[in-house]
Design an enzyme around this catalytic site. Sequence first.
Site, PDB file in Angstrom:
ATOM      1  N   HIS A 172      -4.277   3.619  41.228  1.00  0.00           N
ATOM      2  CA  HIS A 172      -3.986   4.483  41.511  1.00  0.00           C
ATOM      3  C   HIS A 172      -4.815   5.250  40.109  1.00  0.00           C
ATOM      4  CE1 HIS A 172      -1.754   8.424  41.870  1.00  0.00           C
ATOM      5  NE2 HIS A 172      -2.297   8.441  43.052  1.00  0.00           N
ATOM      6  N   LYS A 174      -5.857   6.119  36.570  1.00  0.00           N
ATOM      7  CA  LYS A 174      -7.270   6.981  36.537  1.00  0.00           C
ATOM      8  C   LYS A 174      -7.439   6.998  34.581  1.00  0.00           C
ATOM      9  CE  LYS A 174      -5.406  10.183  39.952  1.00  0.00           C
ATOM     10  NZ  LYS A 174      -4.309   8.900  40.105  1.00  0.00           N
ATOM     11  N   ASP A 179     -17.195   4.532  24.545  1.00  0.00           N
ATOM     12  CA  ASP A 179     -16.657   4.056  23.210  1.00  0.00           C
ATOM     13  C   ASP A 179     -15.829   3.489  22.498  1.00  0.00           C
ATOM     14  OD1 ASP A 179     -19.401   4.397  23.180  1.00  0.00           O
ATOM     15  OD2 ASP A 179     -19.502   6.355  21.816  1.00  0.00           O
ATOM     16  N   HIS A 349      -0.291  18.897  41.859  1.00  0.00           N
ATOM     17  CA  HIS A 349      -0.735  17.782  41.749  1.00  0.00           C
ATOM     18  C   HIS A 349      -0.780  17.166  40.108  1.00  0.00           C
ATOM     19  CE1 HIS A 349      -3.390  14.089  41.971  1.00  0.00           C
ATOM     20  NE2 HIS A 349      -2.713  13.427  43.187  1.00  0.00           N
ATOM     21  N   LYS A 351       1.589  15.202  37.469  1.00  0.00           N
ATOM     22  CA  LYS A 351       2.212  14.256  36.896  1.00  0.00           C
ATOM     23  C   LYS A 351       2.847  14.549  35.345  1.00  0.00           C
ATOM     24  CE  LYS A 351      -0.884  11.965  40.221  1.00  0.00           C
ATOM     25  NZ  LYS A 351      -0.402  12.676  41.386  1.00  0.00           N
ATOM     26  N   ASP A 356      13.917  16.476  26.591  1.00  0.00           N
ATOM     27  CA  ASP A 356      14.659  16.736  25.498  1.00  0.00           C
ATOM     28  C   ASP A 356      13.547  17.321  24.412  1.00  0.00           C
ATOM     29  OD1 ASP A 356      16.671  15.720  25.885  1.00  0.00           O
ATOM     30  OD2 ASP A 356      16.841  14.346  25.194  1.00  0.00           O
TER      31      ASP A 356
END
Length: 431
Positions: A172, A174, A179, A349, A351, A356
């Site tokens: 999952h 991404k 370079d 979507h 995440k 704090d």
Amino acid sequence: MLKAPGRRRSTVPTVLLTAVATGALVLLALNFTAGEKKVQQQLPRLYNTASPHFERALGSLLGPGIVGGNAVTELLNGDQIFPPMLAAIQSAQKSITFETYIYWSGDIGKQFADALSERARAGVRVHVLLDWVGSAKMDESYLTEMQQAGVQIEKFHKPHWYNLARLNNRTHRKLLVVDGQVAFTGGVGIAPQWTGNAQDPGHWRDSHYLVRGPVVAQMQATFLDNWLKVTGKVLHGELYFPPIAPAGAQKAQMFSSSPSSGSESMQLMYHLAITAAERSIDLSVAYFVPDELTQKLLMDALARGVRVRFITPGEHTDTEAVKAASRATWGPLLQAGAEIYEFQPTMYHCKVMVVDQLLVSVGSTNFDNRSFRLNDEANLNVYDAAFAQRQTAVFEDDLKRSRRVTYEEWLNRPLREKVHEKLTGWLRSQL
């Protein structure tokens, strides 16, 4: 008396069918096993997020150390996310490493295939790792184009006889690294839903991050971890790990989790952060299905005065089962004082966790068992007050387009919702 020959022969197909059925059930059981043994021990609260002990603990327990000299920039929605990703690919001179779960057909998928192919033809080493399940809706012509151009493409856990017990373990992650100097991570997939600016239900709200500085080497190593698993080949040398000059003042670390090499890292990071929180926890999360221990840690935080806020998908969601399983867990949290909001305009979507206004964790990980124990995931932790304050501002802007759910509303939800929630409880280990 002799048995009829025909009857004796008829037992052979029966035995074969029994063996096949037994094998299928064993494979199903192995794939639906939730992974390694769950962490059950509650963590004692020994320090807060501002303590150097907190940073040392995360650096030691999660693997890679925390490094300084980084610059991380938030990119909101497709209109901000895809142009710099494509520009980075088009500027590549030596290497491109790209790992993603979702890669579907559509204009944006074609743009990525064209850009990656052009660089491969120009002599750049281009490595693409796609999840076999997540790329199932990808136009075959994109793969053909890239392969003919010289792009090295691999599929994660494509079914073979030797990995049939691992089909439920998906990558999952991404990650895009160009370079060895500039990288991207976050929640975005390569599909039409992520284009635009979250302007309607057909275009999703998501965040991705542009990263420069020494932590890019850790991001590269995270990609190479799965590339090695799939191909058995080690990519190294200056093409992939060049010297990296400081790009900013942020401290950061990139870490990963996988059922094959420590599936508890993600959940441990969340638990440590929740336990150390002193003032606030803001969580933007597409899929929020906390287990009992996580709920307990969140309620402990609420009891010591920490403000806890969540933004989750509302009416627009890509999986009703996860939404129902999520809502089933809200009651005790709402009763303890947590603020839970449902994003209204489109599918949410994101995440992102901000603790704090100091620690920000971004990447591919959802707040559920699938991310914590079944999938290969990767998150970037950034320790920087200014960056955290910017992400808090983004969170509060999303709050303006969200509806707060009260405990009374949750308690009085329709019976059909309660029944649906009960049914999805059987699948919670897979959500």
